[in-house]
Design an enzyme around this catalytic site. Structure first.
Site, PDB file in Angstrom:
ATOM      1  N   TYR A   1     -14.930  16.574 -15.555  1.00 14.62           N
ATOM      2  CA  TYR A   1     -15.420  15.196 -15.677  1.00 14.62           C
ATOM      3  C   TYR A   1     -16.503  14.971 -14.610  1.00 14.62           C
ATOM      4  CZ  TYR A   1     -15.342  10.154 -14.966  1.00 14.62           C
ATOM      5  OH  TYR A   1     -15.697   8.851 -14.786  1.00 14.62           O
TER       6      TYR A   1
ATOM      7  N   LYS B   1      -7.436   5.658 -19.639  1.00 15.66           N
ATOM      8  CA  LYS B   1      -7.734   6.174 -20.977  1.00 15.66           C
ATOM      9  C   LYS B   1      -6.516   6.022 -21.910  1.00 15.66           C
ATOM     10  CE  LYS B   1     -11.456   7.273 -18.673  1.00 15.66           C
ATOM     11  NZ  LYS B   1     -11.741   8.596 -18.146  1.00 15.66           N
TER      12      LYS B   1
ATOM     13  N   ASP C   1      -5.683  18.030 -14.475  1.00 15.06           N
ATOM     14  CA  ASP C   1      -6.060  16.704 -14.981  1.00 15.06           C
ATOM     15  C   ASP C   1      -5.685  16.672 -16.462  1.00 15.06           C
ATOM     16  OD1 ASP C   1      -7.422  14.558 -16.178  1.00 15.06           O
ATOM     17  OD2 ASP C   1      -9.071  14.638 -14.737  1.00 15.06           O
TER      18      ASP C   1
ATOM     19  N   ARG D   1       0.837  -1.210   0.000  1.00  9.18           N
ATOM     20  CA  ARG D   1       0.000   0.000   0.000  1.00  9.18           C
ATOM     21  C   ARG D   1       0.866   1.252   0.000  1.00  9.18           C
ATOM     22  NH1 ARG D   1      -2.265   1.810   4.363  1.00  9.18           N
ATOM     23  NH2 ARG D   1      -2.676  -0.256   5.205  1.00  9.18           N
TER      24      ARG D   1
HETATM   25  C1  LIG Z   1     -12.271   9.070 -16.850  1.00 14.51           C
HETATM   26  C2  LIG Z   1     -11.800  10.347 -16.284  1.00 14.51           C
HETATM   27  C3  LIG Z   1     -11.543  10.476 -14.902  1.00 14.51           C
HETATM   28  C4  LIG Z   1     -11.801   9.352 -13.921  1.00 14.51           C
HETATM   29  O1  LIG Z   1     -10.923   8.288 -14.137  1.00 14.51           O
HETATM   30  P1  LIG Z   1     -11.245   6.772 -13.688  1.00 14.51           P
HETATM   31  O2  LIG Z   1     -10.010   6.067 -14.103  1.00 14.51           O
HETATM   32  O3  LIG Z   1     -12.477   6.344 -14.417  1.00 14.51           O
HETATM   33  O4  LIG Z   1     -11.455   6.804 -12.214  1.00 14.51           O
HETATM   34  C5  LIG Z   1     -11.038  11.673 -14.456  1.00 14.51           C
HETATM   35  N1  LIG Z   1     -10.819  12.712 -15.293  1.00 14.51           N
HETATM   36  C6  LIG Z   1     -11.070  12.628 -16.615  1.00 14.51           C
HETATM   37  C7  LIG Z   1     -10.812  13.804 -17.475  1.00 14.51           C
HETATM   38  C8  LIG Z   1     -11.569  11.451 -17.150  1.00 14.51           C
HETATM   39  O5  LIG Z   1     -11.828  11.377 -18.462  1.00 14.51           O
END
Ligand SMILES: *Cc1c(COP(=O)(O)O)cnc(C)c1O
Length: 400
Positions: free
Chosen positions: A112, A209, A184, A59
């Protein structure tokens, strides 16, 4: 081997790993272990106080994750990296580490869906003041910011509508009150934009992604200074969320990232062609793609992005009903949320990823009810255009 001087793709393949240290294994072994043996009880104690370096519980750290952390830090141009179980795990672990009751976070108005829910409904329950303003004009942030502001947060391009934020302008205002800038970078990836070089302090990713790129994991990554990453590791991640990545997931990400630059270049090249096709089709009302001359922030896109991304939000004639009907006529492009995969994916934000906003909130935050969001995959681009054309041509007759 010192790989710091190498090109992006070379570092994406080699940085942070020496086969000679692992019996010549070309790929890093998967250290599928929860805990690590101590030579002596004293050594174990020293690891817990931080006097001695080493892995002692997964962890906190794990050798497979360690390779990935070094690699993403190198690609983002940051000192250090950190793995998390998901994008939301990365975002919440980071924010819990820097915010306390009485502090304020100012975020851009387009986020998001689950990040919006965390800001709008999560943080305020714990006494954190959340202010959402439109960062496309940095003066709005300058007007809202105060000594109470500890974190400034945004996405660029933003999910789902591709709005851009000027990272350097926003960072300068945030730093004038000592606030941390957290970006982000899921949509852009470090192939397109490296926010640290523009003045941001911390970058968070949904590695689910483009970074993974194959739709087979849920994962998150964080980069920033060594000091900040140690703080997030030992406070937000270890004690508050426990949102730790599995070593199996780390291996899949190390594999995906080897081809990141190649894949993103192809996503962008195809998306440019698909965006131009959509814009010219009479059944399409609007397309928001940073590479189009019609894009509202085309200058900023050219300044801040090396390429224009694989995501295309667009509206068809006939609003929400029209968008849904068009989606249902597609044969090749898959109706699914998520993005950045080899497969082209299409979804309807208002009823899916951004259903966490109320209808009124979506209107206030600029997320149109009719918007559909296309993630352009790695298939042959003409096949994608043909699929869209068939769906849109039928739509055109239906709408007219
Ligand atoms: C999908 C997404 C998230 C969340 O990510 P997860 O891996 O699904 O928890 C956060 N920010 C953006 C811009 C996203 O497209």
């Amino acid at each position: 081997m010192d790989s710091t001087k190498f090109d992006f793709s070379t570092r994406a393949i080699h940085h942070g790993y020496e086969p000679g240290n692992e019996q010549g294994s070309l790929n890093p072994p998967i250290y599928l272990t929860s805990t690590f043996a101590f030579d002596t009880a004293e050594e174990g104690g020293e690891m817990f106080t931080g006097e001695r370096e080493g892995h002692f519980y997964s962890r906190i750290s794990n050798p497979t994750l360690d390779h990935l952390e070094q690699r993403i830090a190198s690609l983002e141009g940051a000192e250090a990296g950190l793995c998390a179980a998901s994008g939301m795990g990365a975002i919440t672990s980071t924010l819990w580490s820097f915010l306390s009751a009485g502090d304020e976070i100012i975020a851009d108005k387009t986020l998001y869906g689950c990040t919006f829910a965390f800001m709008a409904h999560g943080l305020p329950r714990f006494g954190v003041k959340v202010t959402l303003v439109d960062f496309t004009d940095a003066d709005n942030l300058a007007a809202a910011i105060s000594d109470q502001t500890k974190v400034v947060y945004f996405e660029t391009p933003a999910n789902p509508n591709n709005r851009l934020v000027d990272i350097a302008a926003v960072s300068e205002i945030a730093h004038s009150v000592g606030a941390k800038v957290i970006v982000d970078n899921t949509y852009a990836t470090p192939v397109i934009t490296r926010p640290i070089a523009h003045g941001a302090d911390i970058v968070v990713h949904s590695a689910t992604k483009f970074l993974s790129g194959h739709g087979d994991v849920i994962a998150g990554l964080i980069v920033g200074s060594k000091e900040d990453m140690t703080h997030v590791r030992l406070v937000g991640l270890k004690d508050m969320t426990g949102a730790v990545m599995s070593p199996l997931t780390a291996m899949l990400l190390l594999r995906g990232i080897k081809t990141l630059e190649l894949r993103v270049a192809r996503h962008c090249e195809s998306a440019g062609k698909v965006a131009a096709f959509l814009e010219a089709h009479p059944a399409v009302k609007s397309v928001s793609y940073p590479g189009l001359a019609s894009f509202a922030q085309a200058d900023l896109a050219r300044r801040q992005m090396a390429m224009f991304g694989g995501m295309i939000p667009f509206e068809v004639v006939g609003g929400k009903a029209g968008g849904i009907a068009m989606m249902n006529r597609l044969n090749l492009i898959t109706r699914a949320v998520s993005l950045g995969d080899a497969e082209s994916l299409i979804q309807h934000p208002a009823s899916m990823t951004h259903a966490t906003y109320t209808r009124e909130e979506r209107e206030k935050h600029g997320i149109a009810e009719g918007l559909v969001r296309l993630s352009v995959g790695l298939e042959g681009v003409q096949d994608l255009i043909d699929d869209l054309q068939t769906a849109l041509n039928a739509h055109n007759q239906f709408a007219a």
